[in-house]
Write a protein that holds these residues in place. Structure first.
Motif, PDB file in Angstrom:
ATOM      1  N   ALA A 167      -1.376   1.673  -5.477  1.00 49.22           N
ATOM      2  CA  ALA A 167      -0.327   2.017  -4.624  1.00 49.22           C
ATOM      3  C   ALA A 167      -0.434   3.499  -4.728  1.00 49.22           C
ATOM      4  CB  ALA A 167       1.140   1.373  -4.680  1.00 49.22           C
ATOM      5  N   LEU A 168      -0.361   4.120  -3.389  1.00 50.90           N
ATOM      6  CA  LEU A 168       0.238   5.539  -3.111  1.00 50.90           C
ATOM      7  C   LEU A 168       1.377   5.678  -2.303  1.00 50.90           C
ATOM      8  CD1 LEU A 168      -0.321   8.660  -2.693  1.00 50.90           C
ATOM      9  CD2 LEU A 168      -1.513   7.851  -0.268  1.00 50.90           C
ATOM     10  N   ILE A 187       1.589   8.870  -7.385  1.00 55.26           N
ATOM     11  CA  ILE A 187       3.048   9.379  -6.631  1.00 55.26           C
ATOM     12  C   ILE A 187       2.795  11.074  -5.903  1.00 55.26           C
ATOM     13  CG2 ILE A 187       4.426   8.352  -8.382  1.00 55.26           C
ATOM     14  CD1 ILE A 187       5.063  11.188  -9.346  1.00 55.26           C
ATOM     15  N   ASN A 188       3.760  11.265  -5.488  1.00 55.44           N
ATOM     16  CA  ASN A 188       3.549  12.788  -4.281  1.00 55.44           C
ATOM     17  C   ASN A 188       4.706  13.360  -4.181  1.00 55.44           C
ATOM     18  OD1 ASN A 188       4.178  13.210  -1.387  1.00 55.44           O
ATOM     19  ND2 ASN A 188       2.415  14.171  -2.069  1.00 55.44           N
ATOM     20  N   ALA A 245      -4.375  13.785   0.863  1.00 55.60           N
ATOM     21  CA  ALA A 245      -3.465  13.162  -0.051  1.00 55.60           C
ATOM     22  C   ALA A 245      -3.984  11.793  -0.198  1.00 55.60           C
ATOM     23  CB  ALA A 245      -2.196  13.195   0.049  1.00 55.60           C
ATOM     24  N   THR A 246      -4.450  11.121   0.770  1.00 61.74           N
ATOM     25  CA  THR A 246      -4.784   9.618   0.882  1.00 61.74           C
ATOM     26  C   THR A 246      -6.262   9.561   0.209  1.00 61.74           C
ATOM     27  OG1 THR A 246      -3.392   9.117   2.962  1.00 61.74           O
ATOM     28  CG2 THR A 246      -4.907   7.475   2.173  1.00 61.74           C
ATOM     29  N   GLY A 290      -9.408   2.983  -5.397  1.00 63.07           N
ATOM     30  CA  GLY A 290      -9.077   1.841  -4.243  1.00 63.07           C
ATOM     31  C   GLY A 290      -7.755   2.094  -3.895  1.00 63.07           C
ATOM     32  N   LEU A 291      -7.200   1.438  -2.746  1.00 65.86           N
ATOM     33  CA  LEU A 291      -5.874   1.558  -2.279  1.00 65.86           C
ATOM     34  C   LEU A 291      -5.547   0.106  -1.740  1.00 65.86           C
ATOM     35  CD1 LEU A 291      -3.680   3.583  -2.307  1.00 65.86           C
ATOM     36  CD2 LEU A 291      -4.440   4.073   0.105  1.00 65.86           C
ATOM     37  N   ASP A 292      -4.414  -0.564  -2.139  1.00 65.96           N
ATOM     38  CA  ASP A 292      -3.957  -1.606  -1.655  1.00 65.96           C
ATOM     39  C   ASP A 292      -2.394  -1.716  -0.971  1.00 65.96           C
ATOM     40  OD1 ASP A 292      -5.915  -3.464  -2.915  1.00 65.96           O
ATOM     41  OD2 ASP A 292      -5.120  -2.635  -4.867  1.00 65.96           O
ATOM     42  N   ILE A 293      -1.658  -0.542  -1.452  1.00 64.80           N
ATOM     43  CA  ILE A 293      -0.589  -0.516  -0.745  1.00 64.80           C
ATOM     44  C   ILE A 293      -0.144   1.083  -0.547  1.00 64.80           C
ATOM     45  CG2 ILE A 293       2.037  -0.569  -1.593  1.00 64.80           C
ATOM     46  CD1 ILE A 293       0.846  -2.742  -3.929  1.00 64.80           C
TER      47      ILE A 293
END
Ligand SMILES: NC(=O)c1ccc[n+]([C@@H]2O[C@H](COP(=O)([O-])OP(=O)(O)OC[C@H]3O[C@@H](n4cnc5c(N)ncnc54)[C@H](OP(=O)(O)O)[C@@H]3O)[C@@H](O)[C@H]2O)c1
Length: 245
Positions: free
Chosen positions: A10-11, A36-37, A70-71, A80-83
């Motif tokens: 998750a990002l 996090i950001n 950022a993504t 990877g990225l799910d959320i």
């Protein structure tokens, strides 16, 4: 209930403090690898360490292109990225004629275009893996305008239309897109207003502020495979503040 979130990636934007941090913490508690950001490196680094985030990306979402970079960085670092949790700082308070065109542009970039930028990168990936969870953190102002929050009222109402539109487009691809509408929530932002207990009771039927963790846990449920049939929804956590929705 097992939310089946272990190992998901998750990002969480705008998550060095407040609601974003609470969402990140709740996801981490379910075994999610979280990026996090925030804008301030020291603060982001400290929070990442405190809550056990896998990684972080320092980026100011009011600057064009930051949603994209950022993504991309989060995908590389997480593998990877799910959320994605779309969240950022609230815009300044100002009546309509006091809002400069410059402020409109900054707030539009920060609240709107950074999200579009991020989704341009994330959606093709989520479509390919046939799974994705996208959650916009906006405000009850999206449904009932709050006095003086001109840009927030306008832009956030529009985000509901955007989210609904893309949620329909991607519903058959295992991707859900929802909006979480916080009411008055006990974060640094609200603490700075020094609201008295009496004032809070007069504004909120529940008679108290929301705790950030309550938003975090709702976000985590919506981000889970268990919430696969909930999409295109605006969900208020407001203790009854909204009158007619
Ligand atoms: N708290 C409430 O009662 C309430 C109610 C309704 C809606 N909301 C909305 O919910 C969102 C979160 O609220 P909150 O109370 O958690 O706010 P907060 O305590 O001010 O936290 C905002 C977070 O976003 C980061 N951030 C701010 N501007 C950013 C930018 N341009 N780019 C990247 N990161 C940025 C901040 O870190 P840095 O400062 O280090 O960048 C911080 O981590 C806001 O949009 C707010 O309007 C809040």
């Amino acid at each position: 209930m097992d939310l089946n979130l272990k190992g998901k990636k998750a990002l969480v934007f705008g998550s060095s403090q407040g609601i974003g941090k609470a969402v990140a913490k709740s996801l981490i508690g379910e075994g999610v690898d979280v990026c996090i950001n925030g804008r301030t490196k020291d603060k982001v680094e400290k929070t990442a360490k405190e809550i056990g985030a896998k990684t972080y990306v320092v980026a100011d979402l009011s600057e064009p292109g930051r949603g994209i970079s950022a993504t991309e960085k989060a995908i590389t670092e997480l593998g990877g990225l799910d959320i994605i949790i779309i969240n950022t700082g609230g815009p300044q308070k100002n009546d309509f004629l006091d809002v400069t065109i410059e402020q409109w542009n900054t707030d539009f970039q920060s609240l709107w275009l950074s999200a579009v930028e991020s989704l341009h990168i994330a959606l093709p990936l989520m479509k390919e893996q046939n799974f994705g969870r996208i959650l916009f953190v906006t405000s009850v102002a999206a449904k009932e305008p709050l006095q003086g929050l001109t840009t927030s009222n306008g832009l956030r109402a529009g985000l509901q239309g955007l989210a609904k539109s893309i949620s329909n487009e991607y519903a058959a691809n295992g991707i859900t897109i929802n909006l979480l509408l916080p009411g008055y929530t006990n974060t640094e932002r609200i603490q700075n207003l020094n609201l008295s207990e009496e004032k809070i009771k007069s504004m909120v039927p529940a008679g108290r502020l929301a705790e950030p963790s309550e938003l975090g846990d709702m976000a985590t449920f919506l981000a889970s495979p268990k919430a696969g049939y909930i999409t295109g929804q605006s969900i208020a956590l407001d203790g009854g503040v909204l009158h007619s929705h």
